[in-house]
Enzyme design. Sequence first.
Site, PDB file in Angstrom:
ATOM      1  N   ARG A 206       1.083  -1.268   0.122  1.00 40.13           N
ATOM      2  CA  ARG A 206      -0.084  -0.066  -0.086  1.00 40.13           C
ATOM      3  C   ARG A 206       0.799   1.250   0.020  1.00 40.13           C
ATOM      4  O   ARG A 206       2.249   1.073   0.455  1.00 40.13           O
ATOM      5  CB  ARG A 206      -1.032  -0.145   1.426  1.00 40.13           C
ATOM      6  CG  ARG A 206      -1.906  -1.272   1.278  1.00 40.13           C
ATOM      7  CD  ARG A 206      -2.488  -1.030   2.870  1.00 40.13           C
ATOM      8  NE  ARG A 206      -3.505  -2.402   2.898  1.00 40.13           N
ATOM      9  CZ  ARG A 206      -3.334  -3.477   3.350  1.00 40.13           C
ATOM     10  NH1 ARG A 206      -1.940  -3.602   3.961  1.00 40.13           N
ATOM     11  NH2 ARG A 206      -3.814  -4.603   3.535  1.00 40.13           N
ATOM     12  N   LYS A 239      -1.945  -0.339   7.003  1.00 43.87           N
ATOM     13  CA  LYS A 239      -3.304  -0.885   7.567  1.00 43.87           C
ATOM     14  C   LYS A 239      -3.151  -2.169   8.355  1.00 43.87           C
ATOM     15  O   LYS A 239      -4.006  -2.361   9.263  1.00 43.87           O
ATOM     16  CB  LYS A 239      -4.016  -1.119   6.221  1.00 43.87           C
ATOM     17  CG  LYS A 239      -5.552  -1.329   6.595  1.00 43.87           C
ATOM     18  CD  LYS A 239      -6.365  -1.529   5.160  1.00 43.87           C
ATOM     19  CE  LYS A 239      -8.058  -1.787   5.455  1.00 43.87           C
ATOM     20  NZ  LYS A 239      -8.683  -1.888   4.193  1.00 43.87           N
ATOM     21  N   HIS A 308      -2.794   2.757  -5.938  1.00 43.40           N
ATOM     22  CA  HIS A 308      -3.436   1.276  -5.476  1.00 43.40           C
ATOM     23  C   HIS A 308      -3.699   0.248  -6.409  1.00 43.40           C
ATOM     24  O   HIS A 308      -3.691  -0.889  -6.396  1.00 43.40           O
ATOM     25  CB  HIS A 308      -5.001   1.436  -4.664  1.00 43.40           C
ATOM     26  CG  HIS A 308      -5.001   0.489  -3.837  1.00 43.40           C
ATOM     27  ND1 HIS A 308      -4.543   0.357  -2.617  1.00 43.40           N
ATOM     28  CD2 HIS A 308      -6.016  -0.709  -3.798  1.00 43.40           C
ATOM     29  CE1 HIS A 308      -4.879  -0.911  -1.982  1.00 43.40           C
ATOM     30  NE2 HIS A 308      -5.831  -1.436  -2.569  1.00 43.40           N
ATOM     31  N   ARG A 311      -0.857  -2.240  -6.568  1.00 34.89           N
ATOM     32  CA  ARG A 311      -1.152  -3.486  -5.509  1.00 34.89           C
ATOM     33  C   ARG A 311      -2.000  -4.709  -6.347  1.00 34.89           C
ATOM     34  O   ARG A 311      -1.746  -5.652  -6.232  1.00 34.89           O
ATOM     35  CB  ARG A 311      -1.754  -2.870  -4.399  1.00 34.89           C
ATOM     36  CG  ARG A 311      -2.185  -3.910  -3.303  1.00 34.89           C
ATOM     37  CD  ARG A 311      -2.663  -3.152  -1.948  1.00 34.89           C
ATOM     38  NE  ARG A 311      -3.081  -4.041  -1.039  1.00 34.89           N
ATOM     39  CZ  ARG A 311      -2.632  -4.789  -0.116  1.00 34.89           C
ATOM     40  NH1 ARG A 311      -1.173  -4.628  -0.044  1.00 34.89           N
ATOM     41  NH2 ARG A 311      -2.875  -5.577   0.704  1.00 34.89           N
ATOM     42  N   HIS A 334      -3.147  -9.493   4.027  1.00 38.73           N
ATOM     43  CA  HIS A 334      -4.623  -9.301   4.274  1.00 38.73           C
ATOM     44  C   HIS A 334      -4.697 -10.233   5.570  1.00 38.73           C
ATOM     45  O   HIS A 334      -3.902 -11.253   5.985  1.00 38.73           O
ATOM     46  CB  HIS A 334      -5.289 -10.203   2.946  1.00 38.73           C
ATOM     47  CG  HIS A 334      -5.438  -9.272   1.822  1.00 38.73           C
ATOM     48  ND1 HIS A 334      -5.755  -9.858   0.676  1.00 38.73           N
ATOM     49  CD2 HIS A 334      -5.473  -8.028   1.982  1.00 38.73           C
ATOM     50  CE1 HIS A 334      -5.957  -8.919  -0.246  1.00 38.73           C
ATOM     51  NE2 HIS A 334      -5.776  -7.749   0.512  1.00 38.73           N
ATOM     52  N   TYR A 344     -10.042 -10.889  -5.492  1.00 37.90           N
ATOM     53  CA  TYR A 344      -9.355 -11.284  -6.691  1.00 37.90           C
ATOM     54  C   TYR A 344     -10.261 -12.502  -7.284  1.00 37.90           C
ATOM     55  O   TYR A 344      -9.534 -13.336  -8.117  1.00 37.90           O
ATOM     56  CB  TYR A 344      -7.953 -11.403  -6.424  1.00 37.90           C
ATOM     57  CG  TYR A 344      -7.436 -10.237  -6.113  1.00 37.90           C
ATOM     58  CD1 TYR A 344      -7.011  -9.288  -7.220  1.00 37.90           C
ATOM     59  CD2 TYR A 344      -7.024  -9.985  -4.837  1.00 37.90           C
ATOM     60  CE1 TYR A 344      -6.278  -8.077  -6.672  1.00 37.90           C
ATOM     61  CE2 TYR A 344      -6.169  -8.878  -4.447  1.00 37.90           C
ATOM     62  CZ  TYR A 344      -6.146  -7.897  -5.304  1.00 37.90           C
ATOM     63  OH  TYR A 344      -5.392  -6.690  -5.310  1.00 37.90           O
TER      64      TYR A 344
END
Length: 369
Positions: A206, A239, A308, A311, A334, A344
Amino acid sequence: MLVQRVVLPASGRESWTVLGDDDVPLVPVERYLAYLSDIERSPNTVKAYAHDLKDWFAFLAVRRLEWREVRLEDVGEFVAWLRLSPAGRAGEIAVLPSVEARCTERTINRKLSALSAFYQHAARGGADLGDLLVSWQPGRGSGVSWKPFLHHIGKSLPAPRRAITLKASRKLPRVLTAVEAQRILDACEHLRDRLLFALLYDTGMRIGEALGLRHEDIAAAEQAVTVRPRLNANGARSKSLQVRTIPVSAELVRLFADYLHDEYGDLDSDYVFVNLFGRAKGRPLAYPAVYDLVRRLRRRTSIDFDPHWWRHTYATRLLREGTPVEVVSTLLGHASVTTTLSVYGHLSVEDARRVLEQAGWFTGREVAW
Protein backbone atom coordinates in the site's frame (compact mmCIF):
# COMPACT_ATOMS: atom_id res chain seq x y z
CA MET A 1 -22.74 20.86 8.36
CA LEU A 2 -19.01 20.36 7.96
CA VAL A 3 -16.49 17.55 8.39
CA GLN A 4 -13.50 19.03 10.21
CA ARG A 5 -10.00 17.64 10.65
CA VAL A 6 -8.69 17.72 14.24
CA VAL A 7 -5.43 16.77 15.95
CA LEU A 8 -5.79 14.88 19.23
CA PRO A 9 -3.87 16.83 21.93
CA ALA A 10 -2.68 13.80 23.90
CA SER A 11 -1.19 11.79 21.04
CA GLY A 12 -0.90 14.29 18.20
CA ARG A 13 -2.78 11.84 15.96
CA GLU A 14 -5.09 13.05 13.21
CA SER A 15 -8.83 12.52 13.56
CA TRP A 16 -12.09 14.02 12.29
CA THR A 17 -15.32 15.43 13.67
CA VAL A 18 -18.62 16.78 12.33
CA LEU A 19 -19.64 20.38 13.04
CA GLY A 20 -23.26 21.49 13.02
CA ASP A 21 -24.57 24.67 11.47
CA ASP A 22 -23.57 26.45 14.70
CA ASP A 23 -19.94 25.29 14.24
CA VAL A 24 -20.23 23.12 17.34
CA PRO A 25 -19.40 19.38 17.15
CA LEU A 26 -22.45 17.10 17.02
CA VAL A 27 -22.19 15.36 20.38
CA PRO A 28 -23.36 11.81 19.45
CA VAL A 29 -21.19 11.79 16.32
CA GLU A 30 -18.21 13.24 18.18
CA ARG A 31 -18.54 10.54 20.84
CA TYR A 32 -18.55 7.77 18.23
CA LEU A 33 -15.69 9.19 16.15
CA ALA A 34 -13.63 9.67 19.32
CA TYR A 35 -14.25 6.00 20.12
CA LEU A 36 -12.97 4.99 16.67
CA SER A 37 -9.84 7.09 17.21
CA ASP A 38 -9.33 5.60 20.68
CA ILE A 39 -9.31 2.07 19.27
CA GLU A 40 -6.78 3.26 16.66
CA ARG A 41 -8.89 3.05 13.55
CA SER A 42 -7.19 4.61 10.53
CA PRO A 43 -7.74 8.39 10.16
CA ASN A 44 -9.04 7.65 6.65
CA THR A 45 -11.62 5.29 8.16
CA VAL A 46 -12.66 7.90 10.73
CA LYS A 47 -12.90 10.51 7.96
CA ALA A 48 -15.13 8.24 5.87
CA TYR A 49 -17.44 7.59 8.85
CA ALA A 50 -17.54 11.34 9.55
CA HIS A 51 -18.73 12.09 6.00
CA ASP A 52 -21.31 9.30 6.13
CA LEU A 53 -22.72 10.47 9.47
CA LYS A 54 -22.69 14.09 8.31
CA ASP A 55 -25.00 13.07 5.46
CA TRP A 56 -27.30 11.28 7.90
CA PHE A 57 -27.57 14.22 10.29
CA ALA A 58 -28.03 16.63 7.36
CA PHE A 59 -30.94 14.46 6.23
CA LEU A 60 -32.39 14.49 9.74
CA ALA A 61 -32.11 18.28 9.83
CA VAL A 62 -33.97 18.64 6.52
CA ARG A 63 -36.71 16.29 7.73
CA ARG A 64 -36.66 17.82 11.24
CA LEU A 65 -36.16 14.42 12.85
CA GLU A 66 -34.44 13.60 16.15
CA TRP A 67 -31.69 11.02 15.71
CA ARG A 68 -32.97 8.73 18.48
CA GLU A 69 -36.59 8.71 17.30
CA VAL A 70 -36.34 7.83 13.62
CA ARG A 71 -38.13 4.84 12.10
CA LEU A 72 -36.99 2.29 9.58
CA GLU A 73 -39.10 4.09 6.97
CA ASP A 74 -36.96 7.20 7.54
CA VAL A 75 -33.87 5.18 6.66
CA GLY A 76 -35.55 4.17 3.41
CA GLU A 77 -36.21 7.84 2.66
CA PHE A 78 -32.54 8.55 3.46
CA VAL A 79 -31.51 6.10 0.72
CA ALA A 80 -33.70 7.93 -1.79
CA TRP A 81 -32.38 11.29 -0.53
CA LEU A 82 -28.78 10.19 -1.12
CA ARG A 83 -29.60 9.69 -4.79
CA LEU A 84 -30.49 13.37 -5.23
CA SER A 85 -28.33 16.33 -6.23
CA PRO A 86 -27.52 18.95 -3.53
CA ALA A 87 -30.40 21.15 -4.78
CA GLY A 88 -32.73 18.15 -4.78
CA ARG A 89 -31.70 17.20 -1.24
CA ALA A 90 -32.53 20.71 -0.05
CA GLY A 91 -35.95 20.48 -1.72
CA GLU A 92 -35.21 23.43 -4.00
CA ILE A 93 -36.04 21.56 -7.22
CA ALA A 94 -38.06 18.57 -8.33
CA VAL A 95 -35.99 15.65 -9.60
CA LEU A 96 -37.19 13.57 -12.53
CA PRO A 97 -36.91 9.76 -12.27
CA SER A 98 -34.71 9.73 -15.38
CA VAL A 99 -31.96 11.78 -13.71
CA GLU A 100 -28.84 9.73 -12.96
CA ALA A 101 -28.46 8.82 -9.28
CA ARG A 102 -25.81 10.76 -7.36
CA CYS A 103 -24.71 7.83 -5.16
CA THR A 104 -24.00 4.30 -6.32
CA GLU A 105 -25.33 1.22 -4.53
CA ARG A 106 -21.85 0.50 -3.14
CA THR A 107 -21.60 4.00 -1.67
CA ILE A 108 -25.07 3.80 -0.13
CA ASN A 109 -24.31 0.39 1.40
CA ARG A 110 -21.14 1.83 2.92
CA LYS A 111 -23.13 4.70 4.45
CA LEU A 112 -25.75 2.31 5.80
CA SER A 113 -22.98 0.22 7.31
CA ALA A 114 -21.61 3.33 9.02
CA LEU A 115 -25.07 4.15 10.35
CA SER A 116 -25.52 0.62 11.65
CA ALA A 117 -22.17 0.76 13.49
CA PHE A 118 -22.98 4.21 14.89
CA TYR A 119 -26.36 3.11 16.27
CA GLN A 120 -24.98 -0.12 17.68
CA HIS A 121 -22.34 1.90 19.53
CA ALA A 122 -25.03 4.29 20.82
CA ALA A 123 -27.20 1.38 21.96
CA ARG A 124 -24.31 -0.16 23.87
CA GLY A 125 -23.81 3.24 25.50
CA GLY A 126 -27.37 3.17 26.86
CA ALA A 127 -29.37 4.90 24.11
CA ASP A 128 -32.87 3.45 23.63
CA LEU A 129 -33.11 2.95 19.87
CA GLY A 130 -35.48 0.03 19.46
CA ASP A 131 -34.79 -2.07 16.38
CA LEU A 132 -33.59 0.73 14.11
CA LEU A 133 -31.34 -0.53 11.30
CA VAL A 134 -31.49 -4.04 12.75
CA SER A 135 -33.79 -6.93 11.97
CA TRP A 136 -33.67 -10.32 13.58
CA GLN A 137 -33.02 -13.72 12.10
CA PRO A 138 -32.61 -17.20 13.65
CA GLY A 139 -29.24 -17.75 15.26
CA ARG A 140 -28.76 -21.28 13.93
CA GLY A 141 -28.13 -21.88 10.26
CA SER A 142 -27.74 -18.19 9.48
CA GLY A 143 -24.65 -18.79 7.37
CA VAL A 144 -22.62 -16.21 9.30
CA SER A 145 -19.06 -17.44 9.86
CA TRP A 146 -18.06 -14.75 12.40
CA LYS A 147 -19.06 -15.54 15.98
CA PRO A 148 -19.00 -13.00 18.80
CA PHE A 149 -17.43 -13.59 22.20
CA LEU A 150 -19.45 -16.05 24.32
CA HIS A 151 -21.70 -16.77 21.33
CA HIS A 152 -22.22 -20.33 22.59
CA ILE A 153 -24.23 -19.03 25.55
CA GLY A 154 -27.01 -17.69 23.34
CA LYS A 155 -26.35 -19.26 19.97
CA SER A 156 -30.01 -20.21 19.57
CA LEU A 157 -31.17 -16.63 20.19
CA PRO A 158 -31.99 -14.26 17.31
CA ALA A 159 -28.98 -12.49 15.76
CA PRO A 160 -28.91 -8.86 14.57
CA ARG A 161 -28.24 -7.89 10.97
CA ARG A 162 -28.72 -4.79 8.87
CA ALA A 163 -32.31 -4.42 7.69
CA ILE A 164 -31.59 -2.45 4.49
CA THR A 165 -28.99 -3.45 1.93
CA LEU A 166 -28.94 -2.56 -1.75
CA LYS A 167 -27.79 -4.99 -4.42
CA ALA A 168 -24.52 -3.66 -5.81
CA SER A 169 -22.56 -4.82 -8.81
CA ARG A 170 -19.15 -6.22 -8.07
CA LYS A 171 -16.33 -3.80 -8.80
CA LEU A 172 -13.31 -5.50 -10.35
CA PRO A 173 -9.83 -4.28 -9.35
CA ARG A 174 -8.08 -2.02 -11.87
CA VAL A 175 -4.68 -3.26 -13.02
CA LEU A 176 -1.81 -1.99 -15.15
CA THR A 177 -0.40 -3.83 -18.13
CA ALA A 178 3.37 -4.29 -18.31
CA VAL A 179 3.51 -1.67 -21.07
CA GLU A 180 1.58 0.87 -18.96
CA ALA A 181 3.73 0.23 -15.90
CA GLN A 182 6.88 0.75 -17.98
CA ARG A 183 5.55 4.01 -19.45
CA ILE A 184 4.86 5.36 -15.97
CA LEU A 185 8.29 4.37 -14.69
CA ASP A 186 10.00 5.93 -17.71
CA ALA A 187 8.03 9.16 -17.21
CA CYS A 188 9.49 9.65 -13.72
CA GLU A 189 12.02 12.50 -13.62
CA HIS A 190 13.73 11.43 -10.40
CA LEU A 191 15.13 8.14 -9.15
CA ARG A 192 13.10 8.58 -5.97
CA ASP A 193 9.86 8.57 -7.94
CA ARG A 194 10.95 5.66 -10.11
CA LEU A 195 11.94 3.71 -7.00
CA LEU A 196 8.57 4.41 -5.36
CA PHE A 197 6.52 2.96 -8.22
CA ALA A 198 9.00 0.15 -8.88
CA LEU A 199 8.65 -0.79 -5.20
CA LEU A 200 4.85 -0.82 -5.46
CA TYR A 201 5.08 -3.00 -8.58
CA ASP A 202 7.59 -5.42 -7.04
CA THR A 203 5.96 -5.77 -3.61
CA GLY A 204 2.25 -4.91 -3.83
CA MET A 205 2.61 -2.56 -0.86
CA ARG A 206 0.00 0.00 0.00
CA ILE A 207 1.23 3.53 -0.61
CA GLY A 208 1.08 4.28 3.13
CA GLU A 209 3.34 1.32 3.84
CA ALA A 210 5.88 2.52 1.27
CA LEU A 211 5.92 6.08 2.64
CA GLY A 212 6.55 4.73 6.14
CA LEU A 213 9.61 2.68 5.15
CA ARG A 214 12.88 3.27 6.99
CA HIS A 215 16.33 2.38 5.68
CA GLU A 216 16.52 -0.50 8.16
CA ASP A 217 13.46 -2.06 6.51
CA ILE A 218 15.31 -2.75 3.25
CA ALA A 219 17.71 -5.69 3.49
CA ALA A 220 19.85 -5.41 0.37
CA ALA A 221 21.80 -8.64 0.91
CA GLU A 222 18.65 -10.70 1.53
CA GLN A 223 16.76 -8.86 -1.24
CA ALA A 224 13.75 -8.32 1.01
CA VAL A 225 11.65 -5.45 2.34
CA THR A 226 9.94 -5.58 5.73
CA VAL A 227 6.68 -3.74 6.41
CA ARG A 228 6.31 -2.66 10.04
CA PRO A 229 3.28 -0.90 11.54
CA ARG A 230 4.46 2.26 13.30
CA LEU A 231 3.57 5.90 13.82
CA ASN A 232 5.07 8.07 11.08
CA ALA A 233 5.80 11.79 11.02
CA ASN A 234 4.19 12.10 7.56
CA GLY A 235 0.92 10.46 8.61
CA ALA A 236 1.61 7.31 6.56
CA ARG A 237 0.01 4.16 7.94
CA SER A 238 0.28 0.42 7.57
CA LYS A 239 -3.28 -0.93 7.49
CA SER A 240 -2.11 -4.33 8.68
CA LEU A 241 -0.95 -4.60 12.30
CA GLN A 242 1.34 -7.52 11.52
CA VAL A 243 4.98 -7.36 10.44
CA ARG A 244 5.58 -9.01 7.08
CA THR A 245 8.65 -9.45 4.86
CA ILE A 246 8.38 -9.40 1.07
CA PRO A 247 11.05 -10.75 -1.31
CA VAL A 248 12.15 -8.26 -3.99
CA SER A 249 14.24 -8.40 -7.15
CA ALA A 250 17.96 -7.62 -7.42
CA GLU A 251 17.04 -4.87 -9.90
CA LEU A 252 14.99 -3.08 -7.23
CA VAL A 253 17.88 -3.26 -4.77
CA ARG A 254 20.22 -1.73 -7.37
CA LEU A 255 17.72 1.06 -8.05
CA PHE A 256 17.58 1.74 -4.30
CA ALA A 257 21.40 1.97 -4.19
CA ASP A 258 21.45 4.36 -7.18
CA TYR A 259 18.83 6.54 -5.48
CA LEU A 260 20.85 6.75 -2.27
CA HIS A 261 24.06 7.61 -4.17
CA ASP A 262 22.73 10.04 -6.77
CA GLU A 263 19.84 11.84 -5.01
CA TYR A 264 19.60 11.03 -1.31
CA GLY A 265 23.23 11.84 -0.52
CA ASP A 266 23.97 12.90 3.04
CA LEU A 267 20.41 13.81 4.05
CA ASP A 268 19.85 13.11 7.74
CA SER A 269 16.63 11.08 7.77
CA ASP A 270 15.52 7.58 8.68
CA TYR A 271 12.86 7.60 5.96
CA VAL A 272 13.50 6.09 2.53
CA PHE A 273 11.25 8.48 0.63
CA VAL A 274 11.87 12.14 1.45
CA ASN A 275 11.39 15.57 -0.08
CA LEU A 276 14.37 16.37 -2.27
CA PHE A 277 13.76 20.04 -2.91
CA GLY A 278 12.62 23.25 -1.21
CA ARG A 279 12.64 24.24 2.44
CA ALA A 280 11.12 20.90 3.46
CA LYS A 281 14.12 19.01 2.01
CA GLY A 282 14.84 15.83 3.92
CA ARG A 283 11.38 15.55 5.49
CA PRO A 284 9.47 12.33 4.85
CA LEU A 285 7.37 12.35 1.69
CA ALA A 286 3.65 12.72 2.47
CA TYR A 287 0.43 11.66 0.74
CA PRO A 288 -0.28 15.06 -0.91
CA ALA A 289 3.14 15.08 -2.57
CA VAL A 290 2.57 11.58 -3.95
CA TYR A 291 -0.82 12.48 -5.39
CA ASP A 292 0.66 15.62 -6.98
CA LEU A 293 3.24 13.32 -8.57
CA VAL A 294 0.51 10.94 -9.75
CA ARG A 295 -1.35 13.82 -11.41
CA ARG A 296 1.79 14.91 -13.25
CA LEU A 297 2.45 11.36 -14.44
CA ARG A 298 -1.14 11.02 -15.61
CA ARG A 299 -0.70 14.05 -17.81
CA ARG A 300 2.60 12.79 -19.21
CA THR A 301 1.45 9.26 -19.93
CA SER A 302 -2.32 9.70 -20.50
CA ILE A 303 -2.80 6.74 -18.11
CA ASP A 304 -5.47 7.46 -15.50
CA PHE A 305 -4.04 5.40 -12.64
CA ASP A 306 -3.74 5.73 -8.89
CA PRO A 307 -1.20 4.16 -6.46
CA HIS A 308 -3.51 1.30 -5.46
CA TRP A 309 -3.55 -0.02 -9.04
CA TRP A 310 0.03 -1.22 -8.51
CA ARG A 311 -1.11 -3.39 -5.60
CA HIS A 312 -3.90 -4.90 -7.69
CA THR A 313 -1.42 -5.48 -10.53
CA TYR A 314 1.00 -7.28 -8.20
CA ALA A 315 -1.68 -9.59 -6.79
CA THR A 316 -3.23 -10.30 -10.20
CA ARG A 317 0.17 -11.12 -11.70
CA LEU A 318 1.00 -13.56 -8.90
CA LEU A 319 -2.34 -15.35 -9.08
CA ARG A 320 -2.24 -15.67 -12.87
CA GLU A 321 1.22 -17.17 -12.63
CA GLY A 322 -0.07 -19.89 -10.31
CA THR A 323 1.04 -18.58 -6.90
CA PRO A 324 -1.11 -20.20 -4.18
CA VAL A 325 -3.71 -17.79 -2.85
CA GLU A 326 -2.49 -18.34 0.73
CA VAL A 327 0.96 -17.05 -0.26
CA VAL A 328 -0.53 -14.05 -2.08
CA SER A 329 -2.69 -13.26 0.96
CA THR A 330 0.38 -13.30 3.22
CA LEU A 331 2.42 -11.10 0.87
CA LEU A 332 -0.42 -8.57 0.66
CA GLY A 333 -0.87 -8.50 4.43
CA HIS A 334 -4.53 -9.49 4.28
CA ALA A 335 -6.14 -10.58 7.55
CA SER A 336 -7.42 -13.76 5.91
CA VAL A 337 -7.50 -15.61 2.61
CA THR A 338 -11.19 -14.73 2.38
CA THR A 339 -10.26 -11.08 1.85
CA THR A 340 -7.94 -12.01 -1.02
CA LEU A 341 -10.58 -14.21 -2.64
CA SER A 342 -13.29 -11.57 -2.29
CA VAL A 343 -11.18 -9.04 -4.22
CA TYR A 344 -9.52 -11.31 -6.76
CA GLY A 345 -12.03 -14.17 -7.06
CA HIS A 346 -12.80 -13.15 -10.66
CA LEU A 347 -9.43 -14.55 -11.69
CA SER A 348 -10.69 -18.10 -11.27
CA VAL A 349 -13.01 -17.63 -14.28
CA GLU A 350 -10.23 -16.14 -16.40
CA ASP A 351 -7.87 -18.93 -15.38
CA ALA A 352 -10.48 -21.55 -16.24
CA ARG A 353 -10.95 -20.01 -19.69
CA ARG A 354 -7.19 -20.02 -20.29
CA VAL A 355 -6.93 -23.69 -19.31
CA LEU A 356 -9.85 -24.60 -21.56
CA GLU A 357 -8.30 -22.71 -24.47
CA GLN A 358 -4.98 -24.48 -23.92
CA ALA A 359 -6.84 -27.80 -23.94
CA GLY A 360 -8.49 -26.90 -27.26
CA TRP A 361 -11.96 -26.91 -25.78
CA PHE A 362 -13.19 -24.03 -27.95
CA THR A 363 -11.59 -25.20 -31.22
CA GLY A 364 -11.86 -28.31 -33.36
CA ARG A 365 -15.18 -29.41 -31.89
CA GLU A 366 -17.12 -32.23 -33.50
CA VAL A 367 -20.49 -30.57 -32.92
CA ALA A 368 -21.31 -27.23 -34.57
CA TRP A 369 -23.84 -24.81 -33.12
